[in-house]
Write a protein that holds these residues in place. Structure first.
Motif, PDB file in Angstrom:
ATOM      1  N   ARG A 122      41.345  30.969  31.620  1.00 31.04           N
ATOM      2  CA  ARG A 122      41.522  31.132  30.373  1.00 31.04           C
ATOM      3  C   ARG A 122      41.250  32.697  29.826  1.00 31.04           C
ATOM      4  NH1 ARG A 122      40.131  25.281  27.859  1.00 31.04           N
ATOM      5  NH2 ARG A 122      41.787  24.146  29.077  1.00 31.04           N
ATOM      6  N   GLU A 123      40.152  33.332  30.542  1.00 32.87           N
ATOM      7  CA  GLU A 123      39.930  34.612  30.357  1.00 32.87           C
ATOM      8  C   GLU A 123      40.899  35.497  30.771  1.00 32.87           C
ATOM      9  OE1 GLU A 123      36.183  35.722  32.337  1.00 32.87           O
ATOM     10  OE2 GLU A 123      35.020  34.407  31.193  1.00 32.87           O
ATOM     11  N   ASN A 124      41.587  35.169  31.839  1.00 33.02           N
ATOM     12  CA  ASN A 124      42.735  35.872  32.345  1.00 33.02           C
ATOM     13  C   ASN A 124      43.948  35.791  31.330  1.00 33.02           C
ATOM     14  OD1 ASN A 124      41.628  37.069  34.428  1.00 33.02           O
ATOM     15  ND2 ASN A 124      42.187  35.435  35.790  1.00 33.02           N
ATOM     16  N   ILE A 125      44.083  34.687  30.643  1.00 33.84           N
ATOM     17  CA  ILE A 125      45.165  34.211  29.770  1.00 33.84           C
ATOM     18  C   ILE A 125      45.043  35.110  28.459  1.00 33.84           C
ATOM     19  CG2 ILE A 125      46.066  32.839  28.111  1.00 33.84           C
ATOM     20  CD1 ILE A 125      47.398  32.077  30.967  1.00 33.84           C
ATOM     21  N   ASP A 126      43.631  35.244  28.096  1.00 31.79           N
ATOM     22  CA  ASP A 126      43.413  36.038  26.901  1.00 31.79           C
ATOM     23  C   ASP A 126      43.911  37.876  27.193  1.00 31.79           C
ATOM     24  OD1 ASP A 126      42.499  33.986  25.614  1.00 31.79           O
ATOM     25  OD2 ASP A 126      40.475  34.261  25.980  1.00 31.79           O
ATOM     26  N   ARG A 127      43.380  38.015  28.453  1.00 31.64           N
ATOM     27  CA  ARG A 127      43.798  39.394  28.720  1.00 31.64           C
ATOM     28  C   ARG A 127      45.576  39.580  28.666  1.00 31.64           C
ATOM     29  NH1 ARG A 127      39.888  42.304  32.780  1.00 31.64           N
ATOM     30  NH2 ARG A 127      40.951  43.928  32.076  1.00 31.64           N
ATOM     31  N   LEU A 128      45.937  38.819  29.399  1.00 33.61           N
ATOM     32  CA  LEU A 128      47.389  38.708  29.484  1.00 33.61           C
ATOM     33  C   LEU A 128      48.207  38.883  28.186  1.00 33.61           C
ATOM     34  CD1 LEU A 128      47.894  36.688  32.659  1.00 33.61           C
ATOM     35  CD2 LEU A 128      48.509  38.915  32.539  1.00 33.61           C
ATOM     36  N   ASN A 129      47.818  37.844  27.418  1.00 29.10           N
ATOM     37  CA  ASN A 129      48.342  37.673  25.972  1.00 29.10           C
ATOM     38  C   ASN A 129      47.994  39.126  25.243  1.00 29.10           C
ATOM     39  OD1 ASN A 129      49.020  34.987  26.231  1.00 29.10           O
ATOM     40  ND2 ASN A 129      47.077  34.346  25.270  1.00 29.10           N
ATOM     41  N   GLU A 130      46.819  39.844  25.249  1.00 26.87           N
ATOM     42  CA  GLU A 130      46.710  41.134  24.716  1.00 26.87           C
ATOM     43  C   GLU A 130      47.688  42.176  25.403  1.00 26.87           C
ATOM     44  OE1 GLU A 130      43.076  44.122  23.667  1.00 26.87           O
ATOM     45  OE2 GLU A 130      42.705  42.188  25.068  1.00 26.87           O
ATOM     46  N   PHE A 131      47.672  41.997  26.676  1.00 28.41           N
ATOM     47  CA  PHE A 131      48.469  43.220  27.377  1.00 28.41           C
ATOM     48  C   PHE A 131      50.042  43.150  27.384  1.00 28.41           C
ATOM     49  CE2 PHE A 131      50.343  44.960  31.568  1.00 28.41           C
ATOM     50  CZ  PHE A 131      49.715  46.309  31.290  1.00 28.41           C
ATOM     51  N   GLN A 132      50.547  41.802  27.196  1.00 27.15           N
ATOM     52  CA  GLN A 132      52.125  41.662  27.188  1.00 27.15           C
ATOM     53  C   GLN A 132      52.903  42.153  28.396  1.00 27.15           C
ATOM     54  OE1 GLN A 132      53.673  39.554  24.665  1.00 27.15           O
ATOM     55  NE2 GLN A 132      51.838  38.968  24.687  1.00 27.15           N
ATOM     56  N   PRO A 133      52.335  41.697  29.532  1.00 30.31           N
ATOM     57  CA  PRO A 133      53.313  42.244  30.722  1.00 30.31           C
ATOM     58  C   PRO A 133      54.827  42.014  30.800  1.00 30.31           C
ATOM     59  CG  PRO A 133      52.328  40.168  31.376  1.00 30.31           C
ATOM     60  CD  PRO A 133      51.480  40.435  29.874  1.00 30.31           C
ATOM     61  N   THR A 134      55.705  42.754  31.155  1.00 32.09           N
ATOM     62  CA  THR A 134      57.059  42.827  31.394  1.00 32.09           C
ATOM     63  C   THR A 134      57.205  42.274  32.815  1.00 32.09           C
ATOM     64  OG1 THR A 134      57.522  44.960  31.949  1.00 32.09           O
ATOM     65  CG2 THR A 134      57.565  44.496  29.552  1.00 32.09           C
ATOM     66  N   VAL A 135      56.305  42.836  33.864  1.00 33.45           N
ATOM     67  CA  VAL A 135      56.489  42.128  35.271  1.00 33.45           C
ATOM     68  C   VAL A 135      55.101  41.700  35.559  1.00 33.45           C
ATOM     69  CG1 VAL A 135      56.930  43.019  37.624  1.00 33.45           C
ATOM     70  CG2 VAL A 135      58.059  44.270  35.695  1.00 33.45           C
ATOM     71  N   PHE A 136      55.159  40.607  36.396  1.00 33.67           N
ATOM     72  CA  PHE A 136      54.005  39.681  36.451  1.00 33.67           C
ATOM     73  C   PHE A 136      53.954  39.530  37.951  1.00 33.67           C
ATOM     74  CE2 PHE A 136      51.669  35.464  35.947  1.00 33.67           C
ATOM     75  CZ  PHE A 136      50.301  36.094  36.072  1.00 33.67           C
ATOM     76  N   VAL A 137      52.873  39.834  38.581  1.00 38.14           N
ATOM     77  CA  VAL A 137      52.835  39.412  40.181  1.00 38.14           C
ATOM     78  C   VAL A 137      51.609  38.460  40.497  1.00 38.14           C
ATOM     79  CG1 VAL A 137      52.523  40.410  42.400  1.00 38.14           C
ATOM     80  CG2 VAL A 137      53.750  41.717  40.562  1.00 38.14           C
ATOM     81  N   THR A 138      51.792  37.442  40.961  1.00 34.21           N
ATOM     82  CA  THR A 138      50.595  36.750  41.174  1.00 34.21           C
ATOM     83  C   THR A 138      50.915  35.705  42.398  1.00 34.21           C
ATOM     84  OG1 THR A 138      48.869  35.318  40.127  1.00 34.21           O
ATOM     85  CG2 THR A 138      51.155  34.724  39.646  1.00 34.21           C
ATOM     86  N   TYR A 139      49.957  34.799  42.687  1.00 36.90           N
ATOM     87  CA  TYR A 139      49.698  33.840  43.520  1.00 36.90           C
ATOM     88  C   TYR A 139      50.586  32.575  42.861  1.00 36.90           C
ATOM     89  CZ  TYR A 139      45.814  36.111  45.587  1.00 36.90           C
ATOM     90  OH  TYR A 139      44.853  37.281  46.262  1.00 36.90           O
ATOM     91  N   PRO A 140      51.321  31.735  43.682  1.00 39.13           N
ATOM     92  CA  PRO A 140      51.932  30.631  43.101  1.00 39.13           C
ATOM     93  C   PRO A 140      50.956  29.512  42.514  1.00 39.13           C
ATOM     94  CG  PRO A 140      53.195  30.885  45.138  1.00 39.13           C
ATOM     95  CD  PRO A 140      51.976  31.991  44.897  1.00 39.13           C
ATOM     96  N   SER A 141      49.777  29.557  43.120  1.00 43.31           N
ATOM     97  CA  SER A 141      48.715  28.609  42.828  1.00 43.31           C
ATOM     98  C   SER A 141      48.162  29.125  41.249  1.00 43.31           C
ATOM     99  CB  SER A 141      47.461  28.587  43.745  1.00 43.31           C
ATOM    100  OG  SER A 141      47.031  29.728  44.092  1.00 43.31           O
ATOM    101  N   VAL A 142      47.902  30.480  41.043  1.00 44.79           N
ATOM    102  CA  VAL A 142      47.837  30.896  39.853  1.00 44.79           C
ATOM    103  C   VAL A 142      48.860  30.690  38.944  1.00 44.79           C
ATOM    104  CG1 VAL A 142      47.335  32.968  38.360  1.00 44.79           C
ATOM    105  CG2 VAL A 142      46.004  32.732  40.798  1.00 44.79           C
ATOM    106  N   MET A 143      49.998  30.909  39.116  1.00 35.84           N
ATOM    107  CA  MET A 143      51.122  30.536  38.335  1.00 35.84           C
ATOM    108  C   MET A 143      51.078  29.299  37.759  1.00 35.84           C
ATOM    109  SD  MET A 143      53.612  32.386  37.159  1.00 35.84           S
ATOM    110  CE  MET A 143      53.668  31.465  35.305  1.00 35.84           C
TER     111      MET A 143
END
Length: 447
Positions: free
Chosen positions: A187-208
């Protein structure tokens, strides 16, 4: 560095337009150059391949991870590279440090729980980075260098992890970039992503999967235009939900610390294109016999055609893959992998004080356990708590200190206190494929 990477990327892009037989000629030439270099500079290969210098690749012995570690100093073509010294250096290393001012150091625990160090010089690392850039090309992801592309990455920020080095060395000042750690509370990561608004997102499937769970709960307020999935195989269900909720299809990128990118997916989504211009990947059974396309192998033997500092010839990676019988409709001249098994570590869920459940990424346990003075480790989640198996602890190991570390980290992530049991043993039993599963979920709770 970035100029060298872009030049090598341009060369690799040119290979996409070649015919399969032209790629085979590139392999043949590069393999001859690699073997000649290894036989002249590596004392290990002079003995390991003695009497086999003129034999075809398929008749050479394979190199296991344990043999690689046992003979690291002899494999190295630079006498200054000694495994013990590298391991000591990496304990204090920053993400931008170069060993002796010229070497990129990386480490992985792989499937054995034992760290293995891999070393790249400038040329080798530029090739590896170019192979990662080509994942974007295969996926049709175009980078706008004037602020329109906003790149977010959730992976590892540990300095010796390859994803951290790639993320650091590929940074471009004009492209806004957010790097997050998969071990931080989701949820900390979600808050930062919401603020950043990425157009390209790279991550692990387990994180996805964690992200999608938060999306179902209405906490996700960003919608990327492209998603690249790395380090683990992605499931059809995951990709279907991404498509339904975001209108994007994820692209798999299959890589390894030892080699850089092994294979990557294109827009046709018919499989992953093997980097046959950089590697020779043999799909084999337990006895190292070839496995035909369409059948699942027991492991792959990878020859890194650009490796010189630590030549890798028929290096064993214990992933089970299935090669496709057909070529991709996109026209690229590379072989296709249609299925990958065996690299996915389970992530675990724990009860929270409010009655909900929190998801903890397996990297959390890797970061807690890998520094411990033990030969190997395994975490098993059962209905009655966590069970830790630890092999051959050395002097200085404290079970009470380890239990406190785990409890504190789980509390930080939002979990209630867990019952933790620790079992000391000589050897940790392996799974049916010969792998040591680091994270095992035996709980009845569905993830």
């Amino acid at each position: 560095m970035i100029i060298s990477v872009l030049q090598k990327r341009h060369t690799l892009r040119g290979h996409d337009r070649l015919l399969p037989e032209q790629i085979q000629r590139i392999q043949h030439r590069k393999l001859a150059e690699l073997r000649q270099f290894a036989y002249s500079r590596s004392g290990f290969y002079q003995q390991f391949h003695k009497g086999l210098f003129d034999k075809p690749l398929s008749e050479l012995p394979s190199l296991s991870k344990s043999d690689y570690l046992a003979h690291f100093n002899e494999i190295s073509t630079d006498s200054r590279l000694r495994l013990h010294a590298l391991e000591s250096y990496m304990k204090q290393m920053a993400v931008d440090d170069l060993y002796l001012g010229r070497y990129w150091l990386m480490s992985t625990s792989g499937s054995t729980g034992k760290n293995a160090v891999f070393v790249y010089d400038k040329t080798e690392w530029a090739v590896a980075l170019a192979s990662y850039m080509c994942c974007n090309d295969f996926a049709g992801v175009k980078t706008n260098f004037f602020g329109k592309t906003r790149l977010a990455i959730i992976g590892s920020k540990t300095p010796w992890h390859q994803s951290a080095r790639v993320g650091h060395d590929m940074a471009v000042r004009t492209v806004p970039r957010l790097r997050l750690d998969a071990t931080d509370p989701v949820r900390e990561n979600i808050d930062r992503l919401n603020e950043f608004q990425p157009t390209v997102f790279v991550t692990y499937p387990s994180v996805m999967e964690q992200i999608l769970e938060e999306l179902r709960l209405g906490r996700v307020q960003f919608k990327p235009l492209a998603v690249l999935l790395t380090a683990e195989p992605s499931s059809p269900a995951l990709r279907q939900e991404m498509s339904a909720r975001w209108g994007v299809e994820g692209f798999d990128c299959y890589g390894a610390t030892e080699t850089g990118v092994i294979a990557a997916e294109c827009a046709a989504h018919k499989g992953l294109h093997v980097r046959d211009d950089l590697l020779i990947v043999e799909n084999v059974d337990e006895k190292n016999q070839p496995v035909p396309p369409g059948e699942l192998g027991s492991k792959i033997l990878v020859t890194s055609l650009f490796s010189r500092t630590l030549p890798l010839i028929r290096y064993e990676i214990t992933d089970c893959v299935r090669f496709s019988r057909s070529r991709c409709e996109c026209g690229r001249p590379y072989g296709l992998i249609e299925e990958i098994q065996g690299r996915r570590a389970d992530f675990l869920r724990f009860p929270a004080p409010d009655g909900s459940r929190v998801t903890v990424h397996p990297n959390t346990f890797k970061s807690l356990l890998e520094p411990e003075a033990v030969e190997a480790w395994q975490v098993i989640q059962r209905s009655d708590g966590l069970h830790l198996r630890l092999a051959r602890p050395r002097a200085g190991f404290s079970p009470d200190r380890l239990e406190t570390k785990i409890q504190n980290e789980l509390a930080r992530q939002g979990s209630v206190s867990q019952k933790i049991s620790i079992e000391i043993m000589d050897e940790i039993p392996r799974g049916p494929t010969g792998k040591l599963l680091l994270i095992v979920n035996q709980n009845n709770t569905s993830v």
